[in-house]
Design an enzyme around this catalytic site. Structure first.
Site, mmCIF file in Angstrom:
data_model
loop_
_atom_site.group_PDB
_atom_site.id
_atom_site.type_symbol
_atom_site.label_atom_id
_atom_site.label_comp_id
_atom_site.label_asym_id
_atom_site.label_seq_id
_atom_site.Cartn_x
_atom_site.Cartn_y
_atom_site.Cartn_z
ATOM 1 N N ILE A 136 5.367 5.275 -3.025
ATOM 2 C CA ILE A 136 5.449 5.198 -1.580
ATOM 3 C C ILE A 136 4.977 3.804 -1.185
ATOM 4 C CG2 ILE A 136 5.229 7.659 -1.093
ATOM 5 C CD1 ILE A 136 2.289 7.317 -0.602
ATOM 6 N N ASP A 137 5.418 3.345 -0.031
ATOM 7 C CA ASP A 137 5.132 1.973 0.383
ATOM 8 C C ASP A 137 3.637 1.734 0.575
ATOM 9 O OD1 ASP A 137 7.874 1.492 0.443
ATOM 10 O OD2 ASP A 137 8.039 2.037 2.562
ATOM 11 N N LYS A 138 3.261 0.481 0.536
ATOM 12 C CA LYS A 138 1.868 0.082 0.697
ATOM 13 C C LYS A 138 1.228 0.718 1.932
ATOM 14 C CE LYS A 138 -0.936 -3.938 1.938
ATOM 15 N NZ LYS A 138 -0.906 -5.366 2.348
ATOM 16 N N ARG A 236 12.165 4.866 6.583
ATOM 17 C CA ARG A 236 12.084 3.759 7.544
ATOM 18 C C ARG A 236 13.472 3.256 7.919
ATOM 19 N NH1 ARG A 236 8.005 -0.145 4.459
ATOM 20 N NH2 ARG A 236 8.073 -1.341 6.419
#
Length: 304
Positions: A136-138, A236
């Site tokens: 998962i993204d930062k 997103r």
């Protein structure tokens, strides 16, 4: 090896970061900002902000330090371990933590924390992401499943490929909806105009996101997103594609948005079959405090 540049301003005009990017074309604006913050860029021997307007005669010294090598050293990052057995670990990753080392993030990653917690992590083909089967993204918080051995990695990767995992996210998005739920089926690939971004692209890979509207506020909504596929930045990109970009998203959202530390996106629920016993395991992680507070603020606005 350290690189040094000396730039003398003649008739160039504009912000410091813009002018440097035009003169040193292999430096991105993001990298320039990082160099400015680290005081590796000086204007007339003085540190300035990236918004500084250059003037004729300015002398700009740019120092680019050598790239820090990737670290696979163990670090005590006080990870939130939700579950662990002999095959898998389920961890609740905080917002702001990168999953594995990369050129821009050589250490302080989830992998570094996992190595401190245990040495029993599945090998990875790349070598720098032991145990990692999905990411998962930062700035996305929430649950990740970690493989402790190769058998577990193969099982979890197969479950992902066959779309039998359960991965549910909560997100605050811009705007209100006329429908309560829907399916976004649109391929995702690199944005041809910006290699740092992903986009709906007919040449991209298949991507499917299911969404359900849970609450609506003034100009914002809380939605549940369920992943059928797992493309980079999928939620997103898909939510922006249908006109509802994530609140706080610095890459895909509008500038006027909710204040926070990046996109309001949380991997709340994770389910999978235990690799050895085939038992169904399901976990849920509470929303981060900043997410909860923002929801409460939006609910209070509705009462006014």
């Amino acid at each position: 090896m350290t690189k040094n540049y000396k730039l003398v301003i003649d008739d160039e005009k504009g912000r410091l970061d813009k002018v440097i990017a035009e003169k040193i074309t292999d430096l991105s604006r993001t990298k320039i900002k990082e160099l400015v913050n680290d005081k590796n860029i000086l204007v007339n021997n003085k540190a300035e902000k990236v918004s500084y307007k250059v003037q004729s005669g300015d002398v700009i010294d740019v120092t680019i330090p050598p790239v820090k090598p990737l670290s696979l050293e163990a670090e005590n990052l006080h990870l939130d371990i939700v579950y662990e057995d002999s095959d898998v670990i389920v961890v609740n990753k905080p917002q702001g933590m990168v999953v594995h080392p990369s050129a821009g993030h050589p250490d302080h990653t989830l992998v570094n924390g996992l190595l401190y917690h245990t040495r029993d992590l599945a090998d990875s083909p790349e070598g720098f992401r032991p145990g990692i089967v999905h990411r998962i993204d930062k700035d996305t918080s929430g649950l990740l499943m970690i493989a402790k051995n190769d058998k577990a990695r193969e099982s979890l990767e197969k479950q992902l490929a066959e779309k039998i995992n359960k991965r549910e996210y909560l997100a605050i998005v811009h705007g209100n909806f006329e429908v309560k739920n829907g399916v976004i089926n649109a391929p995702i690939g690199r944005n041809p105009n910006n290699r740092k971004k992903m986009a709906v692209n007919p040449k991209g890979k298949a991507a499917v996101t299911h969404f359900t509207v849970l609450e609506q506020f003034k100009n914002y909504s809380l939605v549940k997103c369920v992943l059928e596929t797992g493309r980079t930045h999928q939620i997103r990109v898909h939510m922006k594609y249908i006109g509802h970009p994530l609140a706080g998203d610095p890459l895909y959202g509008p500038k006027k948005t909710l204040s926070g530390h990046g996109q309001f996106l949380h991997a709340k629920t994770l389910g999978f079959y235990q690799p050895s016993t085939n038992e169904w395991l399901e976990f849920s992680a509470p929303l981060p405090t900043i997410f909860e507070k923002q929801l409460e603020n939006l609910r209070q606005e509705m009462k006014q």
